[in-house]
Design a protein around this motif. Sequence first.
Motif, PDB file in Angstrom:
ATOM      1  N   VAL A   3     -53.390  -7.881  20.159  1.00 36.69           N
ATOM      2  CA  VAL A   3     -52.689  -6.722  19.621  1.00 36.69           C
ATOM      3  C   VAL A   3     -52.002  -5.957  20.750  1.00 36.69           C
ATOM      4  O   VAL A   3     -52.452  -5.943  21.888  1.00 36.69           O
ATOM      5  N   GLY A   4     -50.881  -5.334  20.412  1.00 32.61           N
ATOM      6  CA  GLY A   4     -50.156  -4.533  21.374  1.00 32.61           C
ATOM      7  C   GLY A   4     -48.709  -4.965  21.513  1.00 32.61           C
ATOM      8  O   GLY A   4     -48.258  -5.918  20.863  1.00 32.61           O
ATOM      9  N   PRO A   5     -47.951  -4.286  22.360  1.00 37.45           N
ATOM     10  CA  PRO A   5     -46.528  -4.594  22.533  1.00 37.45           C
ATOM     11  C   PRO A   5     -46.314  -5.989  23.106  1.00 37.45           C
ATOM     12  O   PRO A   5     -47.200  -6.538  23.778  1.00 37.45           O
ATOM     13  N   GLU A   9     -50.103  -7.636  25.201  1.00 39.71           N
ATOM     14  CA  GLU A   9     -51.114  -7.729  24.161  1.00 39.71           C
ATOM     15  C   GLU A   9     -52.528  -7.704  24.768  1.00 39.71           C
ATOM     16  O   GLU A   9     -52.756  -8.223  25.863  1.00 39.71           O
ATOM     17  N   PRO A  57     -56.557   2.162  17.887  1.00 42.04           N
ATOM     18  CA  PRO A  57     -55.322   1.984  17.107  1.00 42.04           C
ATOM     19  C   PRO A  57     -54.328   1.047  17.796  1.00 42.04           C
ATOM     20  O   PRO A  57     -54.255   0.973  19.021  1.00 42.04           O
ATOM     21  N   TYR A  58     -53.562   0.334  16.997  1.00 45.15           N
ATOM     22  CA  TYR A  58     -52.507  -0.535  17.506  1.00 45.15           C
ATOM     23  C   TYR A  58     -51.440  -0.652  16.429  1.00 45.15           C
ATOM     24  O   TYR A  58     -51.715  -0.472  15.241  1.00 45.15           O
ATOM     25  N   GLU A  59     -50.212  -0.931  16.849  1.00 43.41           N
ATOM     26  CA  GLU A  59     -49.097  -0.986  15.921  1.00 43.41           C
ATOM     27  C   GLU A  59     -48.596  -2.404  15.665  1.00 43.41           C
ATOM     28  O   GLU A  59     -47.837  -2.625  14.727  1.00 43.41           O
ATOM     29  N   ARG A  60     -49.008  -3.333  16.491  1.00 44.69           N
ATOM     30  CA  ARG A  60     -48.459  -4.694  16.391  1.00 44.69           C
ATOM     31  C   ARG A  60     -49.527  -5.726  16.653  1.00 44.69           C
ATOM     32  O   ARG A  60     -50.396  -5.540  17.517  1.00 44.69           O
ATOM     33  N   ASP A 107     -45.699 -10.699  12.370  1.00 42.23           N
ATOM     34  CA  ASP A 107     -44.870  -9.722  11.661  1.00 42.23           C
ATOM     35  C   ASP A 107     -43.642  -9.303  12.457  1.00 42.23           C
ATOM     36  O   ASP A 107     -42.971  -8.327  12.105  1.00 42.23           O
ATOM     37  N   ASP A 108     -43.348 -10.044  13.529  1.00 44.22           N
ATOM     38  CA  ASP A 108     -42.175  -9.720  14.345  1.00 44.22           C
ATOM     39  C   ASP A 108     -40.885 -10.082  13.603  1.00 44.22           C
ATOM     40  O   ASP A 108     -40.870 -10.951  12.717  1.00 44.22           O
TER      41      ASP A 108
END
Length: 279
Positions: A3-5, A9, A57-60, A107-108
């Motif tokens: 997870v992460g940018p 990740e 939390p993570y967004e990606r 999900d990219d």
Amino acid sequence: MRVGPPGRERPCVMGPDGRVLDLSSLTADIDGAFLEGGGVERVRTAMAAGELPEAGPYERVGAPVARPGKVVCIGLNYSDHAEETGATPPAEPVVFMKAPNTVVGPDDEVLVPRLSVKTDYEVELAVVLGRTARYLASPADAAEVIAGYAVANDVSEREFQIERGGQWDKGKSCETFNPLGPWLVTPEETGDPQALGLRLWVNGELRQNGSTKNQIFGVHHVIWYLSQFMVLEAGDVVNTGTPAGVALGRGPEAYLRAGDLVEVEIDGLGRQRQRMGQA
């Protein structure tokens, strides 16, 4: 999972209670060295001991394995897909490669290439190698070299693939053309790899709805077969083919365009969601 940018990740694992736990204390990343070096067992031990903190939390979500050395693919591996494309079912696995840097998160954004008119989708069961496979003696030996399974979307540009000199790799290796994940699921958690449902939707319309039981060449046969021609290494990804329902078999209106939403899932392996963009 990771997870992460992009490029930053963090390695993580999803626990049985659904919590995402951080693996940074055990490894810098989930890659071939981690898989081949007993990383999965270290994770199990740390989880059982309650030693892993929550990831926060993570967004990606990124691809579940970092920097695969190669992405090997099997074409025409479902009888219904061969039929819809007008091809004769192959006597041996059809093998082609995708550039490793096609691998992106589940999900990219996926980019329609410049000059593309036939960008297609393909839900596929992906195999991630956990050990070196070289001249395996039999398909039964393949089970020992598989780290796990993941969802893949083998995005393809059919004009580049078929009508531009017959070079399949050209239509398979465009940037972002291999969304992978969200998870790497171990073989014991996956169960029988020949009994998994695969589905894909475009803008909410179910386009593909198949099962790995209809593969012409099963997962273990594919890994054994490939090992006779190339050395598979830990962290490599093998896409094992797609069932019927691709745009190539439906007509020009079914090809993907910028703005389309593609959703992909396999039983027990999770779900992907990609918005198509323009390169």
